[in-house]
Write a protein that holds these residues in place. Sequence first.
Motif, mmCIF file in Angstrom:
data_model
loop_
_atom_site.group_PDB
_atom_site.id
_atom_site.type_symbol
_atom_site.label_atom_id
_atom_site.label_comp_id
_atom_site.label_asym_id
_atom_site.label_seq_id
_atom_site.Cartn_x
_atom_site.Cartn_y
_atom_site.Cartn_z
ATOM 1 N N TRP A 63 80.302 35.268 17.054
ATOM 2 C CA TRP A 63 80.872 34.381 18.065
ATOM 3 C C TRP A 63 79.996 34.489 19.310
ATOM 4 O O TRP A 63 79.735 35.579 19.797
ATOM 5 N N MET A 64 79.522 33.359 19.810
ATOM 6 C CA MET A 64 78.500 33.351 20.857
ATOM 7 C C MET A 64 78.836 32.284 21.889
ATOM 8 O O MET A 64 79.410 31.244 21.554
ATOM 9 N N GLY A 65 78.464 32.548 23.135
ATOM 10 C CA GLY A 65 78.674 31.528 24.150
ATOM 11 C C GLY A 65 78.697 32.070 25.554
ATOM 12 O O GLY A 65 78.264 33.199 25.817
ATOM 13 N N SER A 66 79.218 31.270 26.458
ATOM 14 C CA SER A 66 79.346 31.660 27.852
ATOM 15 C C SER A 66 80.422 32.742 27.984
ATOM 16 O O SER A 66 81.332 32.821 27.158
ATOM 17 N N PRO A 67 80.343 33.581 29.024
ATOM 18 C CA PRO A 67 81.266 34.723 29.132
ATOM 19 C C PRO A 67 82.740 34.336 29.117
ATOM 20 O O PRO A 67 83.577 35.096 28.620
ATOM 21 N N GLU A 68 83.066 33.166 29.654
ATOM 22 C CA GLU A 68 84.483 32.785 29.729
ATOM 23 C C GLU A 68 85.034 32.240 28.417
ATOM 24 O O GLU A 68 86.244 31.993 28.295
ATOM 25 N N ALA A 69 84.191 32.058 27.417
ATOM 26 C CA ALA A 69 84.601 31.408 26.171
ATOM 27 C C ALA A 69 85.231 32.411 25.201
ATOM 28 O O ALA A 69 84.795 32.580 24.064
ATOM 29 N N ARG A 70 86.280 33.068 25.662
ATOM 30 C CA ARG A 70 87.024 33.968 24.778
ATOM 31 C C ARG A 70 87.907 33.148 23.850
ATOM 32 O O ARG A 70 88.417 32.100 24.225
ATOM 33 N N TYR A 71 88.109 33.666 22.654
ATOM 34 C CA TYR A 71 88.714 32.878 21.584
ATOM 35 C C TYR A 71 89.677 33.760 20.817
ATOM 36 O O TYR A 71 89.378 34.928 20.541
ATOM 37 N N ARG A 72 90.859 33.239 20.486
ATOM 38 C CA ARG A 72 91.847 34.002 19.734
ATOM 39 C C ARG A 72 92.061 33.348 18.382
ATOM 40 O O ARG A 72 92.322 32.145 18.302
ATOM 41 N N TYR A 73 91.929 34.140 17.317
ATOM 42 C CA TYR A 73 92.029 33.610 15.959
ATOM 43 C C TYR A 73 92.690 34.656 15.071
ATOM 44 O O TYR A 73 92.272 35.823 15.058
ATOM 45 N N SER A 74 93.741 34.252 14.346
ATOM 46 C CA SER A 74 94.471 35.134 13.430
ATOM 47 C C SER A 74 94.854 36.452 14.093
ATOM 48 O O SER A 74 94.711 37.533 13.517
#
Length: 212
Positions: A63-74
């Motif tokens: 998972w890659m991207g800008s610092p604010e791009a936190r992601y919640r999955y399962s």
Amino acid sequence: MTQLSLSSRETLLEDPPLARFAGLLGEPAAAQALIRLDRELDWQRPTLRLYGREHPIPRHQVWMGSPEARYRYSGRDFCPEAWHPEVTAIRDAVVERLADAGQAAGFNSVLLNRYADGEERMGWHCDDEPELGVDPLIAAVSLGAERPLRFRWKRRDAAAFNAWLPHDSLLLMGPGVQRRLQHALLPRRIEGLRISLTFRWVHPLSASGRPG
């Protein structure tokens, strides 16, 4: 298996919009990108909790991207790794190709999946997490072995279908695709490495854990 000519566009669905482009990077750039991503990224195989048990995913991912791009999955939070230069170049090529097609787009994150062969897979799902907002636009780049992405309608009111994804192709899943369809990369007797990059815009999470 559909063969696309260089730089062509094929409309797979009008409503919701689903389109496929060929020749995103061109050669030898696409082949070099596949080799570089395979060798240089810190590929991970996290476990996800399903029905009360932990299961390793049947592929590797980053998972890659800008610092604010936190992601919640399962039930898990994913914090992005910093942009890799090769991934940044691919993202810019996607934005340019979509602009040429009349589609404005911006992406602050990408999920990269590495499939060593046709046995590695992705189950049925839709990318409809709250962080993605309502009716997100998602652009998926395929490098390496050609495989079909299987689509099915959530209401089961039309037949399921395959979208074959050749090396160096781009699949645009426009607004409404995630709301109305599911997709999966099912096991196939196909040899060869495949890396996919699904670019998206993740809305930053607030302190409560919800999109802010």
